[in-house]
Design a protein around this motif. Structure first.
Motif, PDB file in Angstrom:
ATOM      1  N   UNK A 176      -7.648 -10.013  -2.058  1.00 50.70           N
ATOM      2  CA  UNK A 176      -9.477  -9.864  -1.088  1.00 50.70           C
ATOM      3  C   UNK A 176      -9.223  -9.163  -0.073  1.00 50.70           C
ATOM      4  N   UNK A 177      -8.054  -8.027   0.561  1.00 51.58           N
ATOM      5  CA  UNK A 177      -7.938  -7.459   1.174  1.00 51.58           C
ATOM      6  C   UNK A 177      -8.434  -6.018   0.221  1.00 51.58           C
ATOM      7  N   UNK A 178      -8.825  -5.784   1.263  1.00 55.88           N
ATOM      8  CA  UNK A 178      -9.373  -4.125   1.107  1.00 55.88           C
ATOM      9  C   UNK A 178      -8.205  -2.323   0.978  1.00 55.88           C
ATOM     10  N   UNK A 179      -7.444  -3.700   1.931  1.00 62.44           N
ATOM     11  CA  UNK A 179      -6.385  -2.185   1.805  1.00 62.44           C
ATOM     12  C   UNK A 179      -5.245  -2.459   1.493  1.00 62.44           C
ATOM     13  N   UNK A 180      -4.876  -3.407   0.824  1.00 59.02           N
ATOM     14  CA  UNK A 180      -3.682  -4.113  -0.375  1.00 59.02           C
ATOM     15  C   UNK A 180      -4.234  -3.336  -1.958  1.00 59.02           C
ATOM     16  N   UNK A 181      -3.180  -3.073  -2.258  1.00 62.55           N
ATOM     17  CA  UNK A 181      -3.538  -2.476  -3.836  1.00 62.55           C
ATOM     18  C   UNK A 181      -2.584  -2.591  -5.036  1.00 62.55           C
ATOM     19  N   UNK A 182      -2.102  -3.846  -4.155  1.00 65.28           N
ATOM     20  CA  UNK A 182      -1.300  -5.393  -5.057  1.00 65.28           C
ATOM     21  C   UNK A 182      -2.352  -6.158  -5.954  1.00 65.28           C
ATOM     22  N   UNK A 183      -3.577  -6.077  -5.722  1.00 68.55           N
ATOM     23  CA  UNK A 183      -4.468  -6.608  -6.572  1.00 68.55           C
ATOM     24  C   UNK A 183      -3.884  -7.792  -8.277  1.00 68.55           C
ATOM     25  N   UNK A 184      -4.150  -5.967  -9.218  1.00 66.74           N
ATOM     26  CA  UNK A 184      -3.456  -6.667 -10.734  1.00 66.74           C
ATOM     27  C   UNK A 184      -2.188  -7.552 -10.553  1.00 66.74           C
ATOM     28  N   UNK A 201       1.096  -1.114  -0.344  1.00 64.65           N
ATOM     29  CA  UNK A 201      -0.027   0.264  -0.033  1.00 64.65           C
ATOM     30  C   UNK A 201       0.684   1.234  -0.037  1.00 64.65           C
ATOM     31  N   UNK A 202       0.785   1.799  -0.883  1.00 67.77           N
ATOM     32  CA  UNK A 202       1.038   3.362  -1.859  1.00 67.77           C
ATOM     33  C   UNK A 202       1.176   4.602  -1.058  1.00 67.77           C
ATOM     34  N   UNK A 203      -0.064   4.152  -0.453  1.00 68.37           N
ATOM     35  CA  UNK A 203      -0.275   5.695   0.269  1.00 68.37           C
ATOM     36  C   UNK A 203       0.742   6.190   1.514  1.00 68.37           C
ATOM     37  N   UNK A 204       0.392   7.494   2.245  1.00 67.14           N
ATOM     38  CA  UNK A 204       1.194   7.634   3.070  1.00 67.14           C
ATOM     39  C   UNK A 204       0.477   6.831   3.997  1.00 67.14           C
ATOM     40  N   UNK A 205       0.893   6.630   5.376  1.00 62.91           N
ATOM     41  CA  UNK A 205       0.471   5.409   6.292  1.00 62.91           C
ATOM     42  C   UNK A 205      -0.758   6.212   7.639  1.00 62.91           C
ATOM     43  N   UNK A 206      -0.251   7.774   7.938  1.00 66.28           N
ATOM     44  CA  UNK A 206      -1.093   8.090   8.152  1.00 66.28           C
ATOM     45  C   UNK A 206      -1.215   7.956  10.028  1.00 66.28           C
ATOM     46  N   UNK A 207      -1.449   8.338  10.529  1.00 65.67           N
ATOM     47  CA  UNK A 207      -1.281   8.201  12.486  1.00 65.67           C
ATOM     48  C   UNK A 207      -2.432   7.018  12.800  1.00 65.67           C
ATOM     49  N   UNK A 208      -3.135   6.924  12.042  1.00 61.39           N
ATOM     50  CA  UNK A 208      -4.328   5.974  12.966  1.00 61.39           C
ATOM     51  C   UNK A 208      -4.047   4.651  11.586  1.00 61.39           C
TER      52      UNK A 208
END
Lengths: 232, 130
Positions: free
Chosen positions: A177-185, A119-126
């Protein structure tokens, strides 16, 4: 009670061919197959080699063929087994010694599906929040302990060692099938290979073998479907 | 030739495998219906002993039955051929032998397919001679 074990032995430094040896030990009916192996090793023949670690069905190191079926030695009770109890190493992987097989090809396949969150998004604080429904989609697959019972029970894998195998595909499923993951393709591309999901012939041996009761064939089927909906 | 991590040939892309898998499912369902219907007509509603030239000729005078048989022929041949291809892929690891086995398989399948097509399409009912 007196319990007979017939164990497949192989020491590459001494033996040309694997052979069977029979041992008799005193055990309680409620002891586990692993206790029997320990009794043999500690009291009769210290050269008997096998893997064990937690001994409580969590670490997955003592998967072996018990009376012809892939089981964790620490999860099967003596009273549930027909004697003599036949103990053999897992099939389809090279035997290093006795019941110890070379797990490296198995782990190489596991690594090849990238079994980690991408997941390449900013991890954030939460934390990255998910609904219960989103978790339910893949939670079953997180129970895998990588014991290799499934992959080494698979006739497709026996026939062709190049096949990724059930365990690696369950790991792929877990992230696809994990919605947090961005490498589905990317992961679907890895699974959509001749030696990927398409080698699964829905034989269900993996489901029968899994000590964690993961419905593996169903998971592989869902990955096949996902590939179909993505590419057709 | 490119080799992968395990020292074997690089895996072909799976897109053909996806289509083959999809075809097997769809053709399997259609074949179940069509083959059972075919069997019922040939062996249950009619005694197979009484099937003769005249009956076949009468049946083949209708383009509907010819189309039915062509579809049945294609689906069954390709479905069966692909099944055998799976077996060959699974169990014949020697590259040369695998290519040889697949070549024989494709040749036989194609020959039977053409033979069947010729039979269905060029058959001319000659009712008057019987």
């Amino acid at each position: 009670m007196n319990v007979k074990f017939k164990i497949k032995r192989y020491n590459p430094e001494v033996d040309k061919e694997p052979h069977y040896e029979t041992y008799e030990v005193e055990l309680e009916p409620t002891d586990r197959a692993l206790d029997g192996l320990n009794a043999v090793k500690w009291k009769i023949d210290g050269t008997l080699s096998y893997r064990r670690s937690c001994a409580h069905g969590v670490c997955g190191s003592d998967a072996m063929r018990i009376n012809g079926k892939n089981r964790l030695a620490c999860k099967v009770l003596i009273k549930d087994l027909k004697q003599p109890i036949l103990i053999e190493p897992l099939l389809g992987l090279k035997v290093i010694k006795d019941l110890i097989v070379d797990m490296e090809p198995f782990f190489a396949k596991y690594r090849s599906v990238k079994p980690f969150l991408i997941n390449n998004d900013e991890p954030g604080t939460r934390e990255r929040k998910q609904s219960q429904a989103e978790v339910d989609k893949y939670e079953e697959a997180t129970k895998c302990i990588l014991c290799a019972s499934c992959t080494t029970s698979c006739p497709s894998f026996w026939a062709n060692g190049q096949y990724l195998g059930p365990a690696a595909l369950v790991a792929a499923y877990r992230f696809i099938f994990d919605t947090r993951d961005q490498a589905t393709d990317e992961r679907l591309d890895i699974a959509d290979k001749q030696m990927g999901v398409w080698r699964c012939r829905t034989i269900f041996n993996c489901v029968e073998a899994c000590p964690r009761d993961i419905n593996i064939t169903r998971a592989i089927g869902k990955v096949k479907k996902e590939i179909m909906f993505n590419k057709m | 030739m490119a080799r992968n991590l395990y020292g074997s040939r690089t895996q072909p892309n799976g897109s053909m495998e996806l289509l083959a898998w999809y075809f097997m499912r769809i053709s399997g369902i259609v074949l179940l219906l069509m083959a059972v219907t075919h069997f019922a007509i040939m062996h249950i509603f009619r005694d197979s002993q009484t099937i003769d030239y005249a009956w076949v000729a009468a049946r083949f005078s209708s383009p509907i039955w010819r189309t039915y048989d062509i579809i049945l022929l294609f689906l069954a041949m390709i479905h069966g051929m692909n099944g055998v291809r799976y077996v060959v892929d699974d169990y014949i690891h020697h590259q040369g032998l695998r290519v040889l086995a697949l070549s024989v398989l494709y040749t036989i399948s194609l020959t039977l397919l053409i033979y069947g097509m010729v039979g269905i399409l060029t058959f001319t009912p000659q009712l008057q001679s019987f």
